[in-house]
Enzyme design. Structure first.
Site, PDB file in Angstrom:
ATOM      1  N   TYR A 221       0.826  -1.216   0.000  1.00 34.38           N
ATOM      2  CA  TYR A 221       0.000   0.000   0.000  1.00 34.38           C
ATOM      3  C   TYR A 221       0.865   1.273   0.000  1.00 34.38           C
ATOM      4  O   TYR A 221       1.876   1.343   0.720  1.00 34.38           O
ATOM      5  CB  TYR A 221      -0.948   0.004   1.221  1.00 34.38           C
ATOM      6  CG  TYR A 221      -1.589   1.362   1.400  1.00 34.38           C
ATOM      7  CD1 TYR A 221      -2.632   1.765   0.567  1.00 34.38           C
ATOM      8  CD2 TYR A 221      -1.097   2.283   2.324  1.00 34.38           C
ATOM      9  CE1 TYR A 221      -3.172   3.035   0.668  1.00 34.38           C
ATOM     10  CE2 TYR A 221      -1.635   3.555   2.439  1.00 34.38           C
ATOM     11  CZ  TYR A 221      -2.668   3.928   1.603  1.00 34.38           C
ATOM     12  OH  TYR A 221      -3.186   5.193   1.692  1.00 34.38           O
ATOM     13  N   GLY A 223       1.284   4.497   1.319  1.00 37.07           N
ATOM     14  CA  GLY A 223       2.000   5.112   2.437  1.00 37.07           C
ATOM     15  C   GLY A 223       2.997   4.170   3.118  1.00 37.07           C
ATOM     16  O   GLY A 223       3.915   4.622   3.798  1.00 37.07           O
ATOM     17  N   LYS A 230       5.738   9.291   2.765  1.00 32.90           N
ATOM     18  CA  LYS A 230       5.671   9.499   4.219  1.00 32.90           C
ATOM     19  C   LYS A 230       6.980   9.133   4.914  1.00 32.90           C
ATOM     20  O   LYS A 230       7.433   9.806   5.834  1.00 32.90           O
ATOM     21  CB  LYS A 230       4.526   8.692   4.825  1.00 32.90           C
ATOM     22  CG  LYS A 230       3.180   8.997   4.213  1.00 32.90           C
ATOM     23  CD  LYS A 230       2.753  10.411   4.494  1.00 32.90           C
ATOM     24  CE  LYS A 230       1.699  10.826   3.502  1.00 32.90           C
ATOM     25  NZ  LYS A 230       0.805  11.872   3.975  1.00 32.90           N
ATOM     26  N   SER A 272      -4.553  13.058   7.626  1.00 31.82           N
ATOM     27  CA  SER A 272      -4.852  12.254   6.455  1.00 31.82           C
ATOM     28  C   SER A 272      -6.362  12.189   6.229  1.00 31.82           C
ATOM     29  O   SER A 272      -7.137  11.992   7.166  1.00 31.82           O
ATOM     30  CB  SER A 272      -4.298  10.844   6.647  1.00 31.82           C
ATOM     31  OG  SER A 272      -2.905  10.917   6.866  1.00 31.82           O
ATOM     32  N   CYS A 274      -8.417  14.541   5.446  1.00 36.91           N
ATOM     33  CA  CYS A 274      -9.163  15.660   6.039  1.00 36.91           C
ATOM     34  C   CYS A 274      -9.172  16.895   5.146  1.00 36.91           C
ATOM     35  O   CYS A 274      -9.476  17.992   5.602  1.00 36.91           O
ATOM     36  CB  CYS A 274      -8.608  15.998   7.414  1.00 36.91           C
ATOM     37  SG  CYS A 274      -8.967  14.722   8.633  1.00 36.91           S
ATOM     38  N   ASN A 391     -10.626   4.276   1.633  1.00 39.26           N
ATOM     39  CA  ASN A 391      -9.274   4.801   1.420  1.00 39.26           C
ATOM     40  C   ASN A 391      -8.756   4.439   0.022  1.00 39.26           C
ATOM     41  O   ASN A 391      -7.555   4.349  -0.197  1.00 39.26           O
ATOM     42  CB  ASN A 391      -8.313   4.288   2.500  1.00 39.26           C
ATOM     43  CG  ASN A 391      -6.975   5.038   2.490  1.00 39.26           C
ATOM     44  OD1 ASN A 391      -6.947   6.267   2.323  1.00 39.26           O
ATOM     45  ND2 ASN A 391      -5.873   4.317   2.649  1.00 39.26           N
ATOM     46  N   ARG A 393      -7.593   5.121  -3.700  1.00 37.73           N
ATOM     47  CA  ARG A 393      -6.737   6.260  -4.073  1.00 37.73           C
ATOM     48  C   ARG A 393      -6.526   6.348  -5.577  1.00 37.73           C
ATOM     49  O   ARG A 393      -6.497   5.332  -6.266  1.00 37.73           O
ATOM     50  CB  ARG A 393      -5.366   6.108  -3.407  1.00 37.73           C
ATOM     51  CG  ARG A 393      -5.404   6.077  -1.872  1.00 37.73           C
ATOM     52  CD  ARG A 393      -4.969   7.384  -1.285  1.00 37.73           C
ATOM     53  NE  ARG A 393      -5.236   7.492   0.149  1.00 37.73           N
ATOM     54  CZ  ARG A 393      -4.952   8.581   0.862  1.00 37.73           C
ATOM     55  NH1 ARG A 393      -4.383   9.633   0.295  1.00 37.73           N
ATOM     56  NH2 ARG A 393      -5.232   8.630   2.149  1.00 37.73           N
TER      57      ARG A 393
HETATM   58  N1  LIG Z   1     -17.432  18.211   4.282  1.00 37.54           N
HETATM   59  C1  LIG Z   1     -16.267  18.452   3.689  1.00 37.54           C
HETATM   60  N2  LIG Z   1     -15.523  17.410   3.251  1.00 37.54           N
HETATM   61  C2  LIG Z   1     -14.346  17.676   2.672  1.00 37.54           C
HETATM   62  C3  LIG Z   1     -13.872  19.016   2.506  1.00 37.54           C
HETATM   63  N3  LIG Z   1     -12.667  18.951   1.894  1.00 37.54           N
HETATM   64  C4  LIG Z   1     -12.398  17.634   1.706  1.00 37.54           C
HETATM   65  N4  LIG Z   1     -13.410  16.851   2.155  1.00 37.54           N
HETATM   66  C5  LIG Z   1     -13.488  15.360   2.061  1.00 37.54           C
HETATM   67  O1  LIG Z   1     -12.440  14.793   2.827  1.00 37.54           O
HETATM   68  C6  LIG Z   1     -11.950  13.592   2.216  1.00 37.54           C
HETATM   69  C7  LIG Z   1     -10.456  13.601   2.137  1.00 37.54           C
HETATM   70  O2  LIG Z   1     -10.013  14.738   1.477  1.00 37.54           O
HETATM   71  P1  LIG Z   1      -8.559  14.896   0.848  1.00 37.54           P
HETATM   72  O3  LIG Z   1      -8.485  16.300   0.319  1.00 37.54           O
HETATM   73  O4  LIG Z   1      -8.284  13.816  -0.113  1.00 37.54           O
HETATM   74  O5  LIG Z   1      -7.642  14.668   2.135  1.00 37.54           O
HETATM   75  P2  LIG Z   1      -6.061  14.799   2.339  1.00 37.54           P
HETATM   76  O6  LIG Z   1      -5.890  15.646   3.551  1.00 37.54           O
HETATM   77  O7  LIG Z   1      -5.406  15.254   1.086  1.00 37.54           O
HETATM   78  O8  LIG Z   1      -5.657  13.304   2.686  1.00 37.54           O
HETATM   79  P3  LIG Z   1      -4.295  12.424   2.602  1.00 37.54           P
HETATM   80  O9  LIG Z   1      -3.974  12.218   1.176  1.00 37.54           O
HETATM   81  O10 LIG Z   1      -4.724  11.162   3.284  1.00 37.54           O
HETATM   82  O11 LIG Z   1      -3.216  13.105   3.379  1.00 37.54           O
HETATM   83  C8  LIG Z   1     -12.618  13.472   0.866  1.00 37.54           C
HETATM   84  O12 LIG Z   1     -13.635  12.507   0.948  1.00 37.54           O
HETATM   85  C9  LIG Z   1     -13.199  14.851   0.647  1.00 37.54           C
HETATM   86  O13 LIG Z   1     -14.341  14.797  -0.156  1.00 37.54           O
HETATM   87  C10 LIG Z   1     -14.696  20.096   2.968  1.00 37.54           C
HETATM   88  O14 LIG Z   1     -14.372  21.289   2.863  1.00 37.54           O
HETATM   89  N5  LIG Z   1     -15.871  19.763   3.563  1.00 37.54           N
HETATM   90  O1  LIG Z   2       0.394   7.940   2.973  1.00 40.92           O
HETATM   91  C1  LIG Z   2      -0.634   7.620   2.426  1.00 40.92           C
HETATM   92  O2  LIG Z   2      -0.933   6.448   2.185  1.00 40.92           O
HETATM   93  C2  LIG Z   2      -1.578   8.655   1.943  1.00 40.92           C
HETATM   94  C3  LIG Z   2      -1.531   9.898   2.698  1.00 40.92           C
HETATM   95  O3  LIG Z   2      -1.259  10.964   2.156  1.00 40.92           O
HETATM   96  C4  LIG Z   2      -1.814   9.855   4.137  1.00 40.92           C
HETATM   97  O4  LIG Z   2      -2.191   8.810   4.666  1.00 40.92           O
HETATM   98  O5  LIG Z   2      -1.678  10.929   4.767  1.00 40.92           O
HETATM   99 MN   LIG Z   3      -1.137  12.668   3.569  1.00 37.63          MN
END
Ligand SMILES: Nc1nc2c(ncn2[C@@H]2O[C@H](COP(=O)(O)OP(=O)(O)OP(=O)(O)O)[C@@H](O)[C@H]2O)c(=O)[nH]1
Ligand SMILES: O=C([O-])CC(=O)C(=O)O
Ligand SMILES: [Mn+2]
Length: 610
Positions: A221, A223, A230, A272, A274, A391, A393
């Site tokens: 996977y 990460g 990471k 993550s 968020c 999760n 991707r």
């Molecule tokens: N309600 C709401 N949901 C959101 C918002 N922004 C993002 N999301 C949801 O949050 C989830 C994760 O969003 P990402 O932008 O992919 O998160 P990330 O922080 O880049 O995550 P990693 O890649 O894991 O580090 C998705 O399902 C989005 O649709 C927002 O402003 N409001």
């Molecule tokens: O590392 C990963 O698999 C994806 C990522 O951005 C996180 O988890 O924050």
């Molecule tokens: Mn991340």
């Protein structure tokens, strides 16, 4: 000793030695140096299709793109199996798993012995950040997974040009060793048949910070297996950054241009899943405001000669959460993947050779193949069963992003005006709060909390403290890491440091609906932040910091009642008083590693709330 057939070689003598040693220990059938060429990409993809790991998508839907389904047990980062093996246990700190490095190497050497039997061992020279940076940050990943090679080619700058520069400099580099832990010969020397997603029940994601080395075993996977991301760019780099006076952070980098043409670069740390990727490619909803992307997950920040903090995105691709990404919420991500050249893991598939996931389109297709490979119809989703793993991707080249800022190519990065911390909190935390100063901002980051997500294995939806959204990624003692943040404030001219903000897009009403529409509408919060930086917007003093009053936010054409807005931005002292013992409990875990200034900030907050 038999010689292993090898394609490629190096004039970097120390690297050549390391590769030979690893090959002798892991006993692959063949060693292949990754060149980064297009021809090689076609070869690797064809191999993955032949072996059943990749299913090609329809060329008229997603050209040169592939679907992969992981083992159902290998879908996320495994924080419980992730170790920081510093020489001294105290340097790992209470937030990390630790084992004595020699003991850990004993265990891992046993696991890696013969672990690549029957497989090809790939050697991937890569650089995080720019090859023409003042000090290029090299790495080499050795892996027995072609899926990792295909993904690393997207996520990092890899291959011949990198190796040539490494050779010329006989450069230092981070050593990343990865095996899926699924040899194709058993102990008796009999052949074992391969599976589409080889992995091992036993998993170890191990960092040796003093050696700048990473050993990852048992998982394919992202990460856990794409070691540039990471493992290097956060865990190992955070240690390098501590030693070198810079910062390696889990932050997006956004370029925001106001209607008047003023440019601000904003970094934001959200845990993550968020919302970093979403905010990084924000589709603005206010006329005249333009957002462009510099980075979506990792920021390396160093001070420039002008005393400002400059951020670089060390990555070359996007590894984004698929569910929730759609034409309505994140059209720019959709346009990026439409250009193809992408890998989709654990998503659902349509009957016409495309991919789908929850909330991609307003209407759910009538017929899908879910991420387990089973037929799926909307009726199957009624009990909450997802067609795509939460999760799942997309892995896609950042250069395909229509909103990519030209400054992405700037080796010295962009000067940051504001740092946002945010998490998922259904209560307590208001839409946006401004920190009073750097020390207060560090306190806000140090006490950041969020409900857990599917990005790591384990329970989802539990509130935990996630300092600077770095809990799973700090490569050393978390107390020392917070001390490093405070030192940055002491060592630099505070007037030139970014201002710090706390945001929460995820506050809910009593009926469980999000109070704030989020996504593109977050432009309104950014506008207030920019106006604060420029000194033109009003704010209210509250016990937790400065917050906008309703009239301070641009709510023109926003579909939100006054009551809903008030609930989104409100600071409720009673709710915050309940937060105090939780923060105290969190700080207690640091023991004597907690910087005194943060204990002082907690005292101040307690007084302000009483
Ligand atoms: N309600 C709401 N949901 C959101 C918002 N922004 C993002 N999301 C949801 O949050 C989830 C994760 O969003 P990402 O932008 O992919 O998160 P990330 O922080 O880049 O995550 P990693 O890649 O894991 O580090 C998705 O399902 C989005 O649709 C927002 O402003 N409001
Ligand atoms: O590392 C990963 O698999 C994806 C990522 O951005 C996180 O988890 O924050
Ligand atoms: Mn991340």
């Amino acid at each position: 000793m038999t010689t292993i057939s090898t394609r490629g070689s190096t004039r970097h003598t120390e690297l050549a030695d390391w590769v030979s040693q690893v090959a002798a220990h892991t006993t692959p059938d063949e060693v292949v140096w990754v060149t980064g060429s297009d021809e090689e990409s076609r070869e690797i993809n064809a191999l993955l299709v032949e072996g059943g790991t990749f299913v090609p998508l329809a060329e008229d839907k997603k050209p040169n793109s592939f679907y992969a389904a992981s083992d159902p047990e290998d879908v996320a980062r495994v924080e419980g199996r992730t170790y920081i093996c510093s020489q001294d246990e105290k340097d790992s700190g209470h937030t990390n798993n630790w084992m004595d490095p020699a003991e850990m190497k004993g265990i891992l050497n046993d696991l890696f012995a013969g672990s690549m039997a029957g497989r090809t061992m790939y050697v991937i020279p890569f650089v995080m950040g720019h090859l023409d940076a003042d000090e290029p940050m090299f790495g080499v990943e050795i892996t027995d997974s072609a899926y990792v090679v295909a993904s690393m080619r997207i996520m990092a700058r890899v291959g011949d040009p990198v190796l040539a520069t490494m050779e010329e400099l006989q450069a230092d580099y981070v050593k990343g060793l990865h095996s899926v832990g699924a040899p194709l010969r058993n102990a008796n020397g009999d052949d074992v048949s391969d599976v589409a997603w080889p992995c091992n029940e036993t998993k170890y994601i191990v960092h040796f910070p003093e050696e700048r080395a990473i050993w990852s075993y048992g998982s394919g996977y992202g990460g856990n297996a794409l070691l540039g991301k990471k493992c290097y760019a956060l865990r190992i780099a955070s240690v390098m950054a501590r030693d070198g006076g810079w910062m390696a952070e889990h932050m997006l980098i956004l370029k925001l241009t106001s209607p008047e043409g003023a440019v601000h670069y904003i970094a934001a740390a959200f845990p993550s899943a968020c919302g970093k990727t979403n905010m990084a490619m924000l589709d603005t909803t206010l006329p005249g405001w333009k957002a462009e992307t510099v980075g979506d997950d990792i920021a390396w920040m160093r001070f420039g000669e002008d005393g400002r903090l400059y951020a670089v995105n060390p990555e070359f691709g996007l590894f984004g959460v698929a569910p929730g990404t759609g034409y309505g919420t994140n059209p720019n991500a959709m346009h990026t993947i439409e250009r193809g050249n992408s890998i989709f893991t654990n998503v659902a598939r349509t009957d016409d050779g495309d991919v789908w996931w929850e909330a991609m389109t307003e209407q759910t297709p009538e017929q899908l193949t879910d991420w387990h490979g089973n037929d799926w119809t909307p009726a199957d989703g009624e009990d909450g069963t997802k067609a795509a793993h939460p999760n799942s991707r997309f892995c896609t080249p950042i250069e395909q992003l229509p909103t990519l800022a030209p400054e992405y190519y700037e080796p010295n990065g962009v000067p940051i005006s504001a740092i946002l911390f945010g998490g998922r909190r259904k209560d307590t935390v208001p839409l946006v709060t401004e920190a009073r100063d750097w020390q207060h901002g560090t306190f806000i980051g140090a006490t950041l909390s969020s409900e857990t997500t599917a990005a790591a294995t384990g329970q989802v939806g539990v509130v935990r403290r996630d300092p600077m959204a770095m809990l799973p990624f700090i490569g050393y003692n978390a107390g020392d890491y917070l001390g490093h943040w405070l030192d940055i404030g002491k060592q630099h001219d505070e007037s030139k440091l970014p201002k710090v903000y706390l945001v929460n897009w995820f506050r809910k009403s009593d009926d469980g609906a999000f109070l704030w529409p989020g996504f593109g509408e977050n432009t309104r919060v950014l506008k207030w932040i920019v106006e604060r930086l420029e000194g033109s917007a009003g704010a209210e003093e509250t016990p937790i910091g400065l917050t906008p009053r309703a009239e301070d936010l641009d709510t023109s054409d926003l579909d939100l009642t006054a009551d809903e807005l008030a609930a989104a931005i409100a600071v409720d002292p009673a709710e915050w008083r309940e937060e105090l013992p939780l923060i105290q409990e969190w700080f207690d875990k640091f023991g004597d590693s907690l910087p005194q200034q943060l204990a002082d900030e907690l005292d101040t907050l307690t007084q302000r709330l009483s």
